[in-house]
Design a protein around this motif. Structure first.
Motif, PDB file in Angstrom:
ATOM      1  N   ARG A 180       0.830  -1.201   0.000  1.00  9.01           N
ATOM      2  CA  ARG A 180       0.000   0.000   0.000  1.00  9.01           C
ATOM      3  C   ARG A 180       0.861   1.245   0.000  1.00  9.01           C
ATOM      4  N   ARG A 181       1.921   1.245   0.795  1.00 11.87           N
ATOM      5  CA  ARG A 181       2.817   2.396   0.873  1.00 11.87           C
ATOM      6  C   ARG A 181       3.523   2.622  -0.466  1.00 11.87           C
ATOM      7  N   ALA A 182       3.972   1.540  -1.112  1.00  4.67           N
ATOM      8  CA  ALA A 182       4.679   1.666  -2.392  1.00  4.67           C
ATOM      9  C   ALA A 182       3.762   2.237  -3.465  1.00  4.67           C
ATOM     10  N   ILE A 183       2.520   1.761  -3.540  1.00  4.98           N
ATOM     11  CA  ILE A 183       1.577   2.266  -4.538  1.00  4.98           C
ATOM     12  C   ILE A 183       1.247   3.728  -4.270  1.00  4.98           C
ATOM     13  N   GLU A 184       1.127   4.075  -2.996  1.00  6.29           N
ATOM     14  CA  GLU A 184       0.860   5.468  -2.628  1.00  6.29           C
ATOM     15  C   GLU A 184       1.982   6.385  -3.122  1.00  6.29           C
ATOM     16  N   LEU A 185       3.229   5.942  -2.973  1.00  5.43           N
ATOM     17  CA  LEU A 185       4.358   6.750  -3.428  1.00  5.43           C
ATOM     18  C   LEU A 185       4.467   6.765  -4.951  1.00  5.43           C
ATOM     19  N   LEU A 186       4.171   5.657  -5.615  1.00  2.00           N
ATOM     20  CA  LEU A 186       4.167   5.632  -7.078  1.00  2.00           C
ATOM     21  C   LEU A 186       3.157   6.630  -7.630  1.00  2.00           C
ATOM     22  N   GLU A 187       2.014   6.737  -6.965  1.00  2.00           N
ATOM     23  CA  GLU A 187       1.031   7.743  -7.368  1.00  2.00           C
ATOM     24  C   GLU A 187       1.543   9.148  -7.077  1.00  2.00           C
ATOM     25  N   ALA A 188       2.272   9.312  -5.965  1.00  2.00           N
ATOM     26  CA  ALA A 188       2.789  10.640  -5.607  1.00  2.00           C
ATOM     27  C   ALA A 188       3.798  11.160  -6.610  1.00  2.00           C
ATOM     28  N   VAL A 189       4.566  10.248  -7.239  1.00  2.00           N
ATOM     29  CA  VAL A 189       5.531  10.682  -8.261  1.00  2.00           C
ATOM     30  C   VAL A 189       4.914  10.635  -9.657  1.00  2.00           C
ATOM     31  N   ARG A 190       3.590  10.499  -9.708  1.00  2.00           N
ATOM     32  CA  ARG A 190       2.814  10.612 -10.934  1.00  2.00           C
ATOM     33  C   ARG A 190       3.127   9.507 -11.950  1.00  2.00           C
ATOM     34  N   ILE A 191       3.259   8.273 -11.429  1.00  2.00           N
ATOM     35  CA  ILE A 191       3.290   7.103 -12.313  1.00  2.00           C
ATOM     36  C   ILE A 191       1.847   6.808 -12.708  1.00  2.00           C
ATOM     37  N   PRO A 192       1.503   6.819 -13.995  1.00  2.62           N
ATOM     38  CA  PRO A 192       0.111   6.564 -14.382  1.00  2.62           C
ATOM     39  C   PRO A 192      -0.287   5.125 -14.086  1.00  2.62           C
ATOM     40  N   SER A 193      -1.549   4.938 -13.667  1.00  2.00           N
ATOM     41  CA  SER A 193      -2.080   3.605 -13.349  1.00  2.00           C
ATOM     42  C   SER A 193      -1.140   2.867 -12.400  1.00  2.00           C
TER      43      SER A 193
END
Length: 635
Positions: free
Chosen positions: A138-151
């Motif tokens: 959950r934390r990794a996906i949250e950070l991937l979204e924070a750096v604007r990785i699409p989907s």
């Protein structure tokens, strides 16, 4: 994410008298001399300098990551008050939770056999004992979204090879930030990225420093890039800090001769300098009387990839879409765009490493897709490539002279004396000393290695050189030298250049015509001056607004800068493909895909906001000219 508790009055990093060098049998050879500086919470400090200045050695020394034969000969590196250089291995592992490092080689930093998300999760679970896998994911996906990785939830399961260079660099930033560090060392992280992704990464680092008290040591070979990121800059030369000032004060009033030289070598885009009129055009004929050497006619390329969770289903990736333009003898033709826009695919088509799915690609009127045998060998001699990586593109155990002899032997040269004379002539033309003939490339600088690559391409006396991100791995000083070399070689060898690049400053300096690509299509085709001073497409304006420069911007990032990645080439949106990121999109953009419209002689843009100007002479369209009519019948 929870911000770390850090004293705002004490430095996160305090380097005192640091000396680093190489231990050899002959003694100790210093690389860094008496380095001292501090870094406060929420501060971003830039370190700039040419290759060999010691920037990367310093960035690894401050995280205690030096390997033999490198060794520290004196000084202290205090992190949150404690000298980390004397820490035991166990204490250093615990410190890794608080200190992070991101390098400039995103594609080589992760295991290619494991999904990106899994590798990030495993790091978090290793350095933070007791972390559950579900919470870590959950934390990794949250950070991937924070750096604007699409989907982000979907891309979490993708392998490194499925990420673009820009996404990989952002994934590495997530990998570094997953433990919420107090110190982030970013070593040339924007160098391999296009301008829009680089601007997003810098903006992200500023947000991290502001929101999570992260201190950032931002190492860069580019003074304009450091200006975008840092509030204070340290200039390094020959292993020493030669100047330290607040960023704007340093640019306005550099004190040291080395800094003055860095400022003077920075290309000017809109004001003064040699770049105002591209040097490559000065000796060229004008108009359409110059011979067309390369023609693309509605060229498209589609890749078919297996659908995930499907037995036989495939997705079609439209990498290049209906590209049409001419390249004339003596041109320096630029092809620019973001990562994943189709530039490299177009390079492979131009060099016949691949055949197009549809359309024609002509060289002097002949279809290169139909070439076989001797005709194909002659084409290979006529068109040569100079690629991006100055290190991976040279065999490490082959002498320089032998490398340059091989193309001649492959094309039938047999006389050893004549071959050696030809190789030495070309080595001299590109600025390589004859003593390097019997030397291995090991130990040579990036600039010297790239000169070897240029010599290897020139040795066959080609007509066309394709430069695919040739300068992107080099520092600003080496780029400056090689650009001058390219212009000299163009005059001496009567070369036609095709520059494929994300470096718009380099394109401004050397290219007389530029094609801008987005999602596999050319959205603007224009002469240099028109493109940089009066772009016709919002995407071009966004690229220009994201350029790191030292001069006053003509276009402001807050008005134009793009967020995120382009739409997937597997599922292209209807209408204009740029509409999802365009600040000027309106109803028509949702349903109708714009074609290239003429903006006067030899300038075109694919945008509904372009008002088509008068068709060039000889146009038979009688109305608004299409791309083929305007491009191939223009005066």
């Amino acid at each position: 994410m929870t911000a770390a508790v850090i004293s705002p009055t004490l430095p996160v990093l305090d380097v005192r008298g640091l000396t680093v060098g190489v231990r050899q049998q002959a003694g100790f050879r210093p690389i860094l001399h008496d380095i001292s500086f501090t870094l406060m919470p929420r501060e971003i400090v830039g370190i700039v300098g040419a290759s060999g200045a010691g920037k990367t050695v310093l960035s690894k020394a401050v995280v205690n990551w030096l390997e033999a034969p490198l060794a520290i000969d004196g000084g202290e590196v205090r992190f949150e008050g404690a000298d980390i250089l004397g820490l035991a291995a166990g204490d250093m592992r615990r410190l890794r939770r608080r200190v992070a490092y991101v390098g400039a080689n995103p594609m080589g930093a992760l295991d290619p056999t494991l999904p990106v998300g899994r590798q990030i999760v495993e790091k978090l679970m290793a350095v933070v004992p007791g972390s559950s896998r579900r919470e870590s994911e959950r934390r990794a996906i949250e950070l991937l979204e924070a750096v604007r990785i699409p989907s982000a939830k979907s891309r979490f399961h993708d392998y490194p090879s499925q990420f673009s260079g820009g996404m990989m660099q952002r994934a590495l930033i997530v990998d570094a930030l997953i433990t919420n560090p107090a110190l982030l060392v970013a070593d040339n992280v924007t160098q391999p990225l296009d301008v829009t992704v680089g601007a997003q990464v810098i903006r992200l680092m500023k947000e991290l420093a502001r929101d999570f008290d992260t201190a950032v040591l931002f190492v860069s070979s580019s003074l304009p890039v450091a200006r975008e990121a840092a509030s204070r800059i340290l200039v390094m030369g020959e292993g020493r800090i030669v100047e330290e000032q607040a960023t704007e004060a340093l640019i306005a009033n550099p004190r040291h001769a080395y800094t003055v030289n860095l400022v003077e070598q920075t290309p000017k885009i809109w004001s003064g300098g040699a770049a105002t009129q591209p040097q490559a055009t000065q000796s060229l004929e004008t108009g359409s009387d110059r011979e067309v050497v390369i023609s693309l006619r509605d060229v498209s390329q589609i890749y078919r990839v297996k659908k995930r969770d499907s037995f036989a289903g495939v997705n079609e990736v439209r990498a290049v879409r209906d590209v049409t333009f001419d390249i004339r003898r003596g041109d320096s033709f630029g092809i620019v765009g973001e990562s994943g826009c189709g530039k490299s695919t177009l390079m492979r088509l131009l060099s016949r490493l691949e055949l197009p799915e549809s359309g024609e690609l002509l060289c002097h009127g002949g279809d290169i897709g139909k070439l076989r045998g001797k005709g194909l060998l002659d084409f290979r001699k006529r068109l040569q490539l100079v690629l991006q990586d100055p290190f991976g593109s040279l065999p490490p155990r082959t002498a320089v002279g032998r490398m340059l002899e091989e193309p001649l032997r492959a094309h039938g040269w047999r006389d050893r004396k004549v071959i050696r004379e030809r190789v030495l002539k070309v080595m001299g033309d590109v600025g390589l000393a004859p003593e390097l003939y019997e030397e291995l490339p090991l130990g040579l600088s990036a600039g010297q290695r790239q000169r070897i690559n240029v010599a290897r391409a020139l040795v066959l006396d080609p007509e066309i050189l394709i430069m695919d991100e040739t300068l992107s791995a080099l520092d600003q000083t080496e780029q400056f030298k090689l650009l001058d070399l390219f212009q000299k070689l163009q005059r001496e060898y009567d070369l036609t250049y095709i520059f494929i690049s994300h470096d718009l400053a380099m394109v401004r300096k050397v290219c007389n015509r530029v094609a801008v690509m987005y999602l596999g299509a050319v959205v603007e085709l224009a002469e240099n001056e028109r493109l940089f001073f009066d772009p016709g497409h919002p995407y071009t304006k966004a690229l220009l607004s994201a350029m790191p420069v030292l001069e006053t911007r003509r276009y402001q990032p807050e008005d134009c800068l793009l967020d995120g990645e382009p739409p997937s080439p597997i599922d292209l949106p209807t209408g204009c493909c740029f509409k999802t990121r365009c600040p000027l999109a309106f109803d028509k953009c949702d349903t109708i895909s714009p074609s290239l419209m003429a903006r006067g002689n030899r300038n075109f843009a694919a945008c509904h906001l372009v008002t088509s100007q008068a068709a060039p002479p000889n146009s038979q369209s009688g109305g608004q000219p299409g791309p083929r009519e305007t491009e191939y019948q223009s005066a």
